[in-house]
Design a protein around this motif. Structure first.
Motif, PDB file in Angstrom:
ATOM      1  N   TRP A  51      49.470  32.519  30.721  1.00  0.00           N
ATOM      2  CA  TRP A  51      49.997  32.650  32.077  1.00  0.00           C
ATOM      3  C   TRP A  51      49.451  31.470  32.874  1.00  0.00           C
ATOM      4  CZ3 TRP A  51      53.307  34.619  35.369  1.00  0.00           C
ATOM      5  CH2 TRP A  51      52.996  34.717  36.721  1.00  0.00           C
ATOM      6  N   GLY A  52      50.343  30.593  33.325  1.00  0.00           N
ATOM      7  CA  GLY A  52      49.810  29.402  33.971  1.00  0.00           C
ATOM      8  C   GLY A  52      50.816  28.686  34.829  1.00  0.00           C
ATOM      9  N   PHE A  53      50.455  27.486  35.219  1.00  0.00           N
ATOM     10  CA  PHE A  53      51.326  26.673  36.053  1.00  0.00           C
ATOM     11  C   PHE A  53      50.958  25.205  35.883  1.00  0.00           C
ATOM     12  CE2 PHE A  53      47.624  27.551  38.603  1.00  0.00           C
ATOM     13  CZ  PHE A  53      47.411  26.399  39.345  1.00  0.00           C
ATOM     14  N   CYS A  70      41.535  29.651  39.826  1.00  0.00           N
ATOM     15  CA  CYS A  70      42.531  29.869  38.771  1.00  0.00           C
ATOM     16  C   CYS A  70      42.142  31.072  37.910  1.00  0.00           C
ATOM     17  CB  CYS A  70      42.649  28.627  37.898  1.00  0.00           C
ATOM     18  SG  CYS A  70      43.468  27.213  38.678  1.00  0.00           S
ATOM     19  N   ILE A  75      44.881  33.026  35.533  1.00  0.00           N
ATOM     20  CA  ILE A  75      45.540  31.872  34.928  1.00  0.00           C
ATOM     21  C   ILE A  75      44.726  31.382  33.737  1.00  0.00           C
ATOM     22  CG2 ILE A  75      46.135  29.445  35.312  1.00  0.00           C
ATOM     23  CD1 ILE A  75      46.765  30.317  38.250  1.00  0.00           C
ATOM     24  N   ASN A  76      45.361  31.325  32.577  1.00  0.00           N
ATOM     25  CA  ASN A  76      44.625  30.893  31.379  1.00  0.00           C
ATOM     26  C   ASN A  76      45.265  29.690  30.699  1.00  0.00           C
ATOM     27  OD1 ASN A  76      46.868  32.100  30.203  1.00  0.00           O
ATOM     28  ND2 ASN A  76      45.699  33.067  28.555  1.00  0.00           N
ATOM     29  N   LEU A  78      46.983  25.613  31.854  1.00  0.00           N
ATOM     30  CA  LEU A  78      47.390  24.635  32.861  1.00  0.00           C
ATOM     31  C   LEU A  78      48.227  23.550  32.197  1.00  0.00           C
ATOM     32  CD1 LEU A  78      44.032  24.266  34.817  1.00  0.00           C
ATOM     33  CD2 LEU A  78      46.038  25.602  35.495  1.00  0.00           C
ATOM     34  N   ILE A 118      40.332  28.700  29.941  1.00  0.00           N
ATOM     35  CA  ILE A 118      41.620  28.155  30.337  1.00  0.00           C
ATOM     36  C   ILE A 118      42.068  27.095  29.335  1.00  0.00           C
ATOM     37  CG2 ILE A 118      42.868  26.889  32.131  1.00  0.00           C
ATOM     38  CD1 ILE A 118      40.961  28.133  34.176  1.00  0.00           C
TER      39      ILE A 118
END
Length: 359
Positions: A51-53, A70, A75-76, A78, A118
């Protein structure tokens, strides 16, 4: 509802903390791979879900706080690009002189993210469109980049390989790992938003010379290989009611068969365009468009297969996907040589589809 203004702060008032869902450090379960059922898993068999961006790296002093935020948001993963390389009329010379841009993220950013669980998805090639000589004109800006034409220009295809090799073989000064051997690098994307179905509006008829003529020559040779002769092509392009989409002055052996206006066909797909447009419209007949789509798919697939082989020969083990932007099914099918398919959806985010369901 309680009003909440999103803040950059990660102090105790930050109301959400999903950092417990991150399995620290990133890479502890080995490399990411795709299993026989088409799912992301780690080498030890545990499932992998990301799940990231996408982001740009902040200043060094802000990195720990930024990554803490993050992590608290769950968030894991990038997504990064290698920094943009401006285009221009002399793009090949510019690439040779300046390379493809600075590699990101920095060693420090990567190491700090890894500590927090991450992972990274890194785009190996990303270009800006604008240069001083082409600013303001979309067609000129597009024509001034390797996007699109990289699929057919062998010289341009060779230019990024040394830079990709340098990046993957360089050693992170803090983790001690080469990026090639780093399981926290979950996967890589070859090219950002790059496809023969998107560059120059997806219409090779808009390409500048010499690329338009080169593409037309490839198209005619492909037709000749498929149908053996003009007579064979004419038969294949004749409808059940006896109408032939091949013009009298067209012959693949002479390189004179016109390319289809594929972009217009894509836009009109599903609207009855195959019935509304006359068969004597050389750029829009359904039979010609169908073969043009097959041809484009094979050109892209051939290029992607060569780049996949290049990365595997280097020793890169992680999943690879081609590009994060394709506007039509055959643009996706051409990426079937990879383990994953990336689908970009603009501001609303992106998704990655994996597995044997490519077809």
């Amino acid at each position: 509802w309680i009003p909440y203004a999103l803040s950059r702060s990660v102090e105790t008032h930050f109301p959400i903390d999903l950092s417990y869902t991150l399995d620290k450090p990133a890479g502890k379960h080995g490399f990411v791979k795709v299993d026989k059922d088409g799912r992301f898993v780690f080498e030890d068999g545990s499932s992998a879900r990301f799940w990231g961006f996408q982001l740009s790296e902040p200043g060094k002093e802000s990195i720990p706080q930024y990554l803490d935020r993050c992590a608290k948001m769950g968030i894991n993963c990038l997504r990064f690009h290698i920094r943009r390389q401006s285009g221009g009329p002399r793009i090949k010379e510019a690439i040779r002189k300046n390379g493809w841009g600075r590699f990101t993220p920095s060693d420090f950013f990567f190491a700090e993210a890894k500590k927090r669980g991450i992972y990274f998805d890194i785009g190996l090639d990303h270009h800006a469109y604008v240069s001083e000589k082409t600013e303001g004109d979309y067609a000129a800006r597009q024509a001034a980049t390797p996007k699109g034409v990289i699929f057919i220009d062998v010289e341009i295809q060779e230019l990024p390989k040394q830079r990709i090799r340098t990046f993957l073989e360089q050693r992170n000064s803090l983790t001690g790992q080469r990026y090639m051997d780093e399981p926290a690098l979950a996967f890589v994307e070859l090219y950002n938003e790059n496809s023969l179905t998107t560059h120059m509006w997806g219409n090779v008829l808009n390409w500048p010379e010499p690329y338009r003529d080169k593409m037309k020559g490839m198209w005619n040779r492909w037709l000749l290989k498929q149908y053996k002769s003009r007579a064979g092509l004419a038969q294949a392009w004749t409808t059940c009611d006896g109408k032939c989409a091949l013009h009298e002055d067209e012959d693949p052996a002479q390189g004179t068969v016109a390319m289809a206006d594929l972009h217009r066909g894509i836009k009109l797909a599903g609207t009855g365009w195959d019935r509304e447009f006359a068969v004597d419209d050389e750029k829009m007949s359904a039979i010609r468009l169908n073969d043009m789509a097959r041809f484009i798919c094979e050109v892209e697939s051939s290029f992607y297969a060569s780049m996949r082989a290049f990365l595997r020969k280097l020793g890169f083990r992680q999943p690879i996907f081609g590009t994060g932007y394709s506007f039509c099914p055959f643009g996706l099918k051409s990426q079937g040589v990879f383990d994953t398919i990336g689908i970009g959806s603009g501001p609303s985010g992106s998704a990655v589809f994996v597995g044997p369901e490519h077809d």
